[in-house]
Design a protein around this motif. Structure first.
Motif, PDB file in Angstrom:
ATOM      1  N   MET A  74       0.858  -1.183   0.000  1.00  0.00           N
ATOM      2  CA  MET A  74       0.000   0.000   0.000  1.00  0.00           C
ATOM      3  C   MET A  74       0.900   1.241   0.000  1.00  0.00           C
ATOM      4  O   MET A  74       1.176   1.837   1.032  1.00  0.00           O
ATOM      5  N   ARG A  75       1.408   1.582  -1.175  1.00  0.00           N
ATOM      6  CA  ARG A  75       2.197   2.804  -1.270  1.00  0.00           C
ATOM      7  C   ARG A  75       2.064   3.374  -2.672  1.00  0.00           C
ATOM      8  O   ARG A  75       1.794   2.644  -3.635  1.00  0.00           O
ATOM      9  N   GLU A  76       2.240   4.693  -2.750  1.00  0.00           N
ATOM     10  CA  GLU A  76       2.082   5.339  -4.047  1.00  0.00           C
ATOM     11  C   GLU A  76       3.320   5.105  -4.906  1.00  0.00           C
ATOM     12  O   GLU A  76       4.452   5.203  -4.429  1.00  0.00           O
ATOM     13  N   ILE A  77       3.117   4.778  -6.186  1.00  0.00           N
ATOM     14  CA  ILE A  77       4.226   4.595  -7.123  1.00  0.00           C
ATOM     15  C   ILE A  77       4.410   5.910  -7.879  1.00  0.00           C
ATOM     16  O   ILE A  77       3.503   6.336  -8.597  1.00  0.00           O
ATOM     17  N   PRO A  78       5.552   6.598  -7.702  1.00  0.00           N
ATOM     18  CA  PRO A  78       5.729   7.899  -8.369  1.00  0.00           C
ATOM     19  C   PRO A  78       6.215   7.749  -9.816  1.00  0.00           C
ATOM     20  O   PRO A  78       6.664   6.678 -10.223  1.00  0.00           O
ATOM     21  N   GLY A  79       6.132   8.843 -10.571  1.00  0.00           N
ATOM     22  CA  GLY A  79       6.679   8.875 -11.934  1.00  0.00           C
ATOM     23  C   GLY A  79       5.593   9.045 -12.982  1.00  0.00           C
ATOM     24  O   GLY A  79       4.641   8.275 -13.007  1.00  0.00           O
ATOM     25  N   GLY A  80       5.761  10.062 -13.826  1.00  0.00           N
ATOM     26  CA  GLY A  80       4.740  10.349 -14.844  1.00  0.00           C
ATOM     27  C   GLY A  80       4.946   9.559 -16.117  1.00  0.00           C
ATOM     28  O   GLY A  80       5.710   8.593 -16.162  1.00  0.00           O
ATOM     29  N   LEU A  81       4.236   9.977 -17.166  1.00  0.00           N
ATOM     30  CA  LEU A  81       4.342   9.322 -18.468  1.00  0.00           C
ATOM     31  C   LEU A  81       5.731   9.582 -19.057  1.00  0.00           C
ATOM     32  O   LEU A  81       6.322  10.626 -18.844  1.00  0.00           O
ATOM     33  N   THR A  82       6.218   8.637 -19.830  1.00  0.00           N
ATOM     34  CA  THR A  82       7.467   8.861 -20.564  1.00  0.00           C
ATOM     35  C   THR A  82       7.112   9.619 -21.850  1.00  0.00           C
ATOM     36  O   THR A  82       5.939   9.767 -22.206  1.00  0.00           O
ATOM     37  N   GLU A  83       8.139  10.083 -22.530  1.00  0.00           N
ATOM     38  CA  GLU A  83       7.916  10.755 -23.809  1.00  0.00           C
ATOM     39  C   GLU A  83       7.155   9.822 -24.760  1.00  0.00           C
ATOM     40  O   GLU A  83       6.239  10.227 -25.467  1.00  0.00           O
ATOM     41  N   LEU A  84       7.561   8.550 -24.737  1.00  0.00           N
ATOM     42  CA  LEU A  84       6.906   7.568 -25.605  1.00  0.00           C
ATOM     43  C   LEU A  84       5.437   7.367 -25.212  1.00  0.00           C
ATOM     44  O   LEU A  84       4.576   7.171 -26.078  1.00  0.00           O
ATOM     45  N   GLY A  85       5.163   7.451 -23.910  1.00  0.00           N
ATOM     46  CA  GLY A  85       3.781   7.338 -23.434  1.00  0.00           C
ATOM     47  C   GLY A  85       2.923   8.468 -23.986  1.00  0.00           C
ATOM     48  O   GLY A  85       1.777   8.252 -24.415  1.00  0.00           O
ATOM     49  N   ASN A  95      -0.870   8.021 -10.066  1.00  0.00           N
ATOM     50  CA  ASN A  95      -1.370   9.396  -9.932  1.00  0.00           C
ATOM     51  C   ASN A  95      -0.587  10.394 -10.788  1.00  0.00           C
ATOM     52  O   ASN A  95      -1.175  11.284 -11.409  1.00  0.00           O
ATOM     53  N   ASP A  96       0.743  10.269 -10.812  1.00  0.00           N
ATOM     54  CA  ASP A  96       1.530  11.199 -11.639  1.00  0.00           C
ATOM     55  C   ASP A  96       1.166  11.025 -13.118  1.00  0.00           C
ATOM     56  O   ASP A  96       1.087  12.000 -13.866  1.00  0.00           O
ATOM     57  N   GLY A  97       0.962   9.793 -13.508  1.00  0.00           N
ATOM     58  CA  GLY A  97       0.563   9.522 -14.888  1.00  0.00           C
ATOM     59  C   GLY A  97      -0.781  10.159 -15.211  1.00  0.00           C
ATOM     60  O   GLY A  97      -0.983  10.726 -16.283  1.00  0.00           O
ATOM     61  N   PHE A  98      -1.719  10.075 -14.253  1.00  0.00           N
ATOM     62  CA  PHE A  98      -3.044  10.674 -14.441  1.00  0.00           C
ATOM     63  C   PHE A  98      -2.903  12.183 -14.686  1.00  0.00           C
ATOM     64  O   PHE A  98      -3.538  12.742 -15.585  1.00  0.00           O
ATOM     65  N   GLU A  99      -2.063  12.836 -13.868  1.00  0.00           N
ATOM     66  CA  GLU A  99      -1.841  14.281 -14.040  1.00  0.00           C
ATOM     67  C   GLU A  99      -1.350  14.581 -15.446  1.00  0.00           C
ATOM     68  O   GLU A  99      -1.799  15.532 -16.093  1.00  0.00           O
ATOM     69  N   ASP A 100      -0.401  13.772 -15.931  1.00  0.00           N
ATOM     70  CA  ASP A 100       0.149  13.986 -17.280  1.00  0.00           C
ATOM     71  C   ASP A 100      -0.909  13.780 -18.359  1.00  0.00           C
ATOM     72  O   ASP A 100      -0.917  14.491 -19.368  1.00  0.00           O
ATOM     73  N   VAL A 101      -1.798  12.798 -18.131  1.00  0.00           N
ATOM     74  CA  VAL A 101      -2.869  12.548 -19.110  1.00  0.00           C
ATOM     75  C   VAL A 101      -3.714  13.814 -19.292  1.00  0.00           C
ATOM     76  O   VAL A 101      -4.120  14.157 -20.401  1.00  0.00           O
TER      77      VAL A 101
END
Ligand SMILES: [Zn+2]
Length: 346
Positions: free
Chosen positions: A162-173, A194-200
């Motif tokens: 139960m922990r947050e996984i950090p890191g957003g989308l890559t350029e390829l994403g 969550n970081d990925g969601f922000e990038d989306v």
């Protein structure tokens, strides 16, 4: 449950579109056919689908981690082929659709429409041309990642932790999202961190969905969305699908009344947080898939709060009992997801 409420729910399901935006059907069919079974959907599912009045079902294409990276592409393509072959003898009752026209025709002719969606773009590796290849195979939706990292994004959780996984989308994403929008594939953010969601939010121009996620507010689990995320998705015209997996909804399968009651809590919350035009069903029923092969071990098994699609009626009846209006229920059981798919499909 009072009989009169069940009859009312049954009538509503019969008269209106019912949609499950996430079901691990292709993987199960593939595993079972590999071990010699035939007519998997006909023998195991068609009766339950009919009981629920199901009209549209999104089959995910899910590649287990053990197949990655080398066998990812193979497994995904083989699952699609296996599902097509399994549905062939029952094409007058259910079949894969890949355009708005095919979807509407299936509805008109009272056949169940199956949409294909990749649960994680792991099978494309780093080659965006394979997105086009999957599009040509009939795939119309995809999540960038399942709950694991890949060259495009990071998943939201690690089994048992139960922990947050950090890191957003890559350029390829980001490039993958642009390519998906160009092709006319919809984006699914369930399983994204969550970081990925922000990038989306910064790199999409079309509405996206969370096909099988619940509300963090009701049950804090990284598979679920916070209020601000639910609202952001809704403002952009997306839909969030109620997940009936016990660990994600926050309940145990037994006693049954408590399980259904917790699903009602989640459904009512999603309706209020997203707005009644932006919540639907994405039940994520997994017992069949888990049982189909000993190779697959998930965090939990036998975890589905609805034992099969037919039990959707129990949920709808319980929501009516709580005072959810009929016109709201009609949107929740399928109206919202159907409008979304009719909008995003070419
Ligand atoms: Zn999932």
């Amino acid at each position: 449950m009072e009989e009169v409420l069940l009859e009312w729910a049954k009538a509503i399901h019969k008269e209106n579109p019912v949609v499950d935006a996430h079901f691990d059907l292709a993987a199960e069919v593939y595993h079972r056919r590999l071990s010699g079974e035939r007519d998997v959907v006909q023998r195991r599912y068609l009766e339950h689908f009919a009981k629920a009045g199901l009209n549209v079902c999104v089959s995910s294409v899910f590649v287990p981690s053990g197949d990655l990276p080398e066998k990812g592409l193979h497994t995904a393509v083989a699952q699609i082929a296996a599902l097509r072959e399994d549905l062939e003898p029952i094409r007058d009752r259910i079949g894969i659709v890949s355009s708005r026209e095919e979807l509407n025709l299936a509805l008109k002719e009272d056949r169940i429409a199956v949409l294909l969606s990749l649960e994680g773009l792991d099978p494309i590796g780093t080659d965006l041309y394979l997105l086009r290849a999957f599009y040509d195979l009939g795939v119309r939706g995809a999540g960038l990642t399942w709950s694991r990292p890949n060259p495009l994004a990071r998943g939201c959780c690690k089994a048992g932790e139960m922990r947050e996984i950090p890191g957003g989308l890559t350029e390829l994403g980001r490039e993958a999202i642009a390519k998906m929008e160009e092709l006319g594939m919809y984006l699914d953010v369930s399983h994204l961190n969550n970081d990925g969601f922000e990038d989306v939010l910064t790199c999409t121009s079309r509405p996206f969905i969370a096909s099988h996620s619940n509300a963090w507010r009701i049950h804090p689990n990284y598979r679920n969305l916070r209020d601000d995320q639910i609202k952001a998705l809704a403002i952009r015209g997306g839909v969030i699908g109620l997940n009936a997996c016990g660990t994600i909804a926050g309940a145990y399968v037994y006693p049954r009344e408590q399980a259904v009651s917790r699903l009602c809590d989640q459904a009512e919350y999603l309706l209020s947080a997203a707005g009644e035009d932006h919540a639907g069903f994405g039940f994520d029923l997994c017992n069949g898939l888990s049982a189909s092969t000993p190779r697959l071990t998930f965090e939990t098994e036998e975890d589905d709060l609805l034992l099969h699609h037919g039990e959707t009626l129990l949920l709808s009846a319980a929501l009516l009992e709580r005072g959810v209006k009929e016109e709201t229920l009609i949107k929740l059981i399928g109206g919202n997801f159907l409008s979304y798919f009719q909008t995003v499909l070419a």
